[in-house]
Write a protein that holds these residues in place. Sequence first.
Motif, PDB file in Angstrom:
ATOM      1  N   ILE B 138       0.828  -1.196   0.000  1.00 16.39           N
ATOM      2  CA  ILE B 138       0.000   0.000   0.000  1.00 16.39           C
ATOM      3  C   ILE B 138       0.872   1.259   0.000  1.00 16.39           C
ATOM      4  N   ASP B 139       2.165   1.070   0.299  1.00 10.91           N
ATOM      5  CA  ASP B 139       3.062   2.212   0.515  1.00 10.91           C
ATOM      6  C   ASP B 139       3.745   2.654  -0.791  1.00 10.91           C
ATOM      7  N   PRO B 140       3.415   3.860  -1.294  1.00 13.80           N
ATOM      8  CA  PRO B 140       4.004   4.331  -2.554  1.00 13.80           C
ATOM      9  C   PRO B 140       5.528   4.381  -2.508  1.00 13.80           C
ATOM     10  N   ALA B 141       6.088   4.527  -1.312  1.00  8.33           N
ATOM     11  CA  ALA B 141       7.548   4.600  -1.203  1.00  8.33           C
ATOM     12  C   ALA B 141       8.209   3.287  -1.609  1.00  8.33           C
ATOM     13  N   LEU B 142       7.444   2.183  -1.546  1.00  8.98           N
ATOM     14  CA  LEU B 142       8.016   0.872  -1.883  1.00  8.98           C
ATOM     15  C   LEU B 142       7.832   0.504  -3.354  1.00  8.98           C
ATOM     16  N   GLU B 143       7.023   1.297  -4.064  1.00  9.19           N
ATOM     17  CA  GLU B 143       6.735   0.950  -5.467  1.00  9.19           C
ATOM     18  C   GLU B 143       8.025   0.815  -6.270  1.00  9.19           C
ATOM     19  N   GLY B 144       8.121  -0.304  -6.997  1.00  5.19           N
ATOM     20  CA  GLY B 144       9.278  -0.514  -7.856  1.00  5.19           C
ATOM     21  C   GLY B 144      10.456  -1.180  -7.177  1.00  5.19           C
ATOM     22  N   LEU B 145      10.408  -1.316  -5.858  1.00  2.73           N
ATOM     23  CA  LEU B 145      11.489  -2.001  -5.141  1.00  2.73           C
ATOM     24  C   LEU B 145      11.597  -3.443  -5.634  1.00  2.73           C
ATOM     25  N   GLU B 146      12.787  -3.861  -6.008  1.00  2.01           N
ATOM     26  CA  GLU B 146      12.940  -5.238  -6.496  1.00  2.01           C
ATOM     27  C   GLU B 146      13.144  -6.175  -5.310  1.00  2.01           C
ATOM     28  N   VAL B 147      12.228  -7.136  -5.140  1.00  4.37           N
ATOM     29  CA  VAL B 147      12.334  -8.040  -3.998  1.00  4.37           C
ATOM     30  C   VAL B 147      12.998  -9.360  -4.349  1.00  4.37           C
ATOM     31  N   ARG B 148      12.946  -9.695  -5.623  1.00  3.75           N
ATOM     32  CA  ARG B 148      13.565 -10.949  -6.063  1.00  3.75           C
ATOM     33  C   ARG B 148      13.654 -10.898  -7.566  1.00  3.75           C
ATOM     34  N   GLY B 149      14.691 -11.484  -8.118  1.00  8.68           N
ATOM     35  CA  GLY B 149      14.948 -11.456  -9.560  1.00  8.68           C
ATOM     36  C   GLY B 149      13.770 -11.003 -10.414  1.00  8.68           C
ATOM     37  N   GLY B 150      13.733  -9.747 -10.786  1.00 11.23           N
ATOM     38  CA  GLY B 150      12.726  -9.252 -11.718  1.00 11.23           C
ATOM     39  C   GLY B 150      11.368  -8.925 -11.108  1.00 11.23           C
ATOM     40  N   ILE B 151      11.137  -9.307  -9.855  1.00 11.05           N
ATOM     41  CA  ILE B 151       9.826  -9.021  -9.252  1.00 11.05           C
ATOM     42  C   ILE B 151       9.892  -7.751  -8.417  1.00 11.05           C
ATOM     43  N   LYS B 152       9.066  -6.783  -8.829  1.00  8.34           N
ATOM     44  CA  LYS B 152       9.085  -5.487  -8.161  1.00  8.34           C
ATOM     45  C   LYS B 152       7.755  -5.217  -7.469  1.00  8.34           C
ATOM     46  N   VAL B 153       7.813  -4.439  -6.404  1.00  8.50           N
ATOM     47  CA  VAL B 153       6.602  -4.125  -5.641  1.00  8.50           C
ATOM     48  C   VAL B 153       5.669  -3.253  -6.480  1.00  8.50           C
ATOM     49  N   ARG B 154       4.383  -3.650  -6.532  1.00  9.12           N
ATOM     50  CA  ARG B 154       3.344  -2.877  -7.194  1.00  9.12           C
ATOM     51  C   ARG B 154       2.391  -2.313  -6.160  1.00  9.12           C
ATOM     52  N   LEU B 155       1.642  -1.308  -6.553  1.00  8.38           N
ATOM     53  CA  LEU B 155       0.657  -0.727  -5.625  1.00  8.38           C
ATOM     54  C   LEU B 155      -0.696  -1.413  -5.761  1.00  8.38           C
ATOM     55  N   MET B 156      -1.514  -1.243  -4.758  1.00 13.38           N
ATOM     56  CA  MET B 156      -2.738  -2.028  -4.633  1.00 13.38           C
ATOM     57  C   MET B 156      -3.785  -1.745  -5.715  1.00 13.38           C
ATOM     58  N   ASP B 157      -3.688  -0.621  -6.382  1.00 10.61           N
ATOM     59  CA  ASP B 157      -4.720  -0.353  -7.406  1.00 10.61           C
ATOM     60  C   ASP B 157      -4.565  -1.247  -8.633  1.00 10.61           C
ATOM     61  N   GLU B 158      -3.400  -1.879  -8.740  1.00 14.08           N
ATOM     62  CA  GLU B 158      -3.185  -2.814  -9.858  1.00 14.08           C
ATOM     63  C   GLU B 158      -3.592  -4.240  -9.506  1.00 14.08           C
ATOM     64  N   LEU B 159      -3.976  -4.454  -8.251  1.00 15.63           N
ATOM     65  CA  LEU B 159      -4.119  -5.826  -7.728  1.00 15.63           C
ATOM     66  C   LEU B 159      -5.070  -6.704  -8.537  1.00 15.63           C
ATOM     67  N   GLU B 160      -6.308  -6.261  -8.678  1.00 12.74           N
ATOM     68  CA  GLU B 160      -7.322  -7.112  -9.326  1.00 12.74           C
ATOM     69  C   GLU B 160      -6.910  -7.541 -10.729  1.00 12.74           C
ATOM     70  N   ASP B 161      -6.468  -6.583 -11.540  1.00  9.67           N
ATOM     71  CA  ASP B 161      -6.057  -6.917 -12.903  1.00  9.67           C
ATOM     72  C   ASP B 161      -4.912  -7.932 -12.902  1.00  9.67           C
ATOM     73  N   PHE B 162      -3.959  -7.690 -12.025  1.00 10.34           N
ATOM     74  CA  PHE B 162      -2.783  -8.570 -11.975  1.00 10.34           C
ATOM     75  C   PHE B 162      -3.165 -10.006 -11.615  1.00 10.34           C
ATOM     76  N   LEU B 163      -4.039 -10.154 -10.622  1.00  8.92           N
ATOM     77  CA  LEU B 163      -4.439 -11.497 -10.171  1.00  8.92           C
ATOM     78  C   LEU B 163      -5.093 -12.268 -11.311  1.00  8.92           C
ATOM     79  N   LYS B 164      -5.976 -11.577 -12.031  1.00 12.69           N
ATOM     80  CA  LYS B 164      -6.700 -12.258 -13.111  1.00 12.69           C
ATOM     81  C   LYS B 164      -5.775 -12.578 -14.282  1.00 12.69           C
ATOM     82  N   GLU B 165      -4.944 -11.607 -14.654  1.00 16.84           N
ATOM     83  CA  GLU B 165      -4.076 -11.807 -15.827  1.00 16.84           C
ATOM     84  C   GLU B 165      -3.009 -12.872 -15.603  1.00 16.84           C
ATOM     85  N   ASN B 166      -2.621 -13.067 -14.341  1.00 12.14           N
ATOM     86  CA  ASN B 166      -1.523 -13.989 -14.068  1.00 12.14           C
ATOM     87  C   ASN B 166      -1.966 -15.303 -13.435  1.00 12.14           C
ATOM     88  N   ASP B 167      -3.275 -15.519 -13.433  1.00 13.42           N
ATOM     89  CA  ASP B 167      -3.786 -16.810 -12.993  1.00 13.42           C
ATOM     90  C   ASP B 167      -3.279 -17.152 -11.583  1.00 13.42           C
TER      91      ASP B 167
END
Lengths: 235, 235
Positions: B138-167
């Motif tokens: 939920i924290d904009p300060a964390l957006e884009g932080l890479e937590v693991r090879g290629g995976i970056k923190v996204r903000l919650m407004d993208e959540l629903e689309d992401f869950l559906k698109e990525n099964d």
Amino acid sequence: MIGLLEIYIEKTINFESGVTNLGQKKISRAVISRLPRYYRYLGELLEEGKERISSNELSKRMNVTASQIRQDLNNFGGFGQQGYGYNVKTLSDEIAKLLGLDKEHNVVIIGAGNIGQAIANYHAFDRSGFRLKGMFDIDPALEGLEVRGGIKVRLMDELEDFLKENDIEIVALTIPKTEALEVAKRVTKCGVKGIWNFTHKELNLPEDVTVESVHLSDSLMKLFYKMNSNEESNK
Amino acid sequence: MIGLLEIYIEKTINFESGVTNLGQKKISRAVISRLPRYYRYLGELLEEGKERISSNELSKRMNVTASQIRQDLNNFGGFGQQGYGYNVKTLSDEIAKLLGLDKEHNVVIIGAGNIGQAIANYHAFDRSGFRLKGMFDIDPALEGLEVRGGIKVRLMDELEDFLKENDIEIVALTIPKTEALEVAKRVTKCGVKGIWNFTHKELNLPEDVTVESVHLSDSLMKLFYKMNSNEESNK
């Protein structure tokens, strides 16, 4: 010899023999294993400022039958009163005593990585008598990092002295599993009696040392397995 | 309706009925609950490059009697051979199938704090089919932080689309407990079938959603309680 999860009330809540006829009553392992959950819910009620609760209300919250709740709680004194219910604070305190949470436990965390820092900062643990006294790591880059009000990361060469000087009873191990056994042996030599083990390594230590392991991978497998069975049974 | 931890082999490992006489054999809840631990030990053996192990050796390592091991493992096929022991890889694969670990599970972690980041980086989970696809906060300060090879923190407004698109099937919740229920409801509406719950909040969700909770405070209380009983019984 008394089983780990099978206690006689007089032992644990220190009723003097004869003062109460509960003295000889045995609480079953199953009841004891449910107490942490009751304690957690009662904590939530306290936070909400609720002073009393009926077994019916508690039943709805906890998703357990009211009769199970009455049975469980009657085991150690039946503080519920008809038409009043349970006094949340009294009940919570009694469960805390049964579980030994009324005593303070001095804790050191070894491993200042993500898990170590998360544990250091779970203020919810304070309520159970968890007293964080120190934090250690092998990495010189972390030395002096403040993890929680006044508590800074120290390096491992100070470990033995610190444990003895600060009367540390419990060590949380949040280090790689390759180091787990060696570090566990070091701390038990300094009088540590409990290890909270997050290392994914099972530790065989002397009998007077209590080990409680958090195996996150087992929990994950349980989730996969339950999802799998759920799907199969819905086919 | 089949109990969560009580399965029929043919359901889980998909033996065609009649192909094997194991088809109708029921594995008890107790055996199933021990399988994650076997799987963990077998994983250690594989890492060490060990190809086979006798029930006696495994018994010493796991601190379980050899006859218990033989009994448990015979339940699903008895791969052990006199004078040879068990083939570590075969046994590990069979247990993985029984537990449903041979399938891949797409996971999203919500909450990029210490616990969230720790889970993201436990490479040991990969072996169980854990596939981290995304990380949210939920924290904009964390957006884009890479937590693991290629995976970056996204903000919650993208959540629903992401869950559906990525099964996404599974969400790990590592957020404050005040937000837990609302977020859990949001994700189950997008087809998520499993919640790995670290929030210290019990979640009542629709029946087809599986919840596995990690209550660290319960584990801590268990440690205190066991230490307390240990002391008392040594008096």
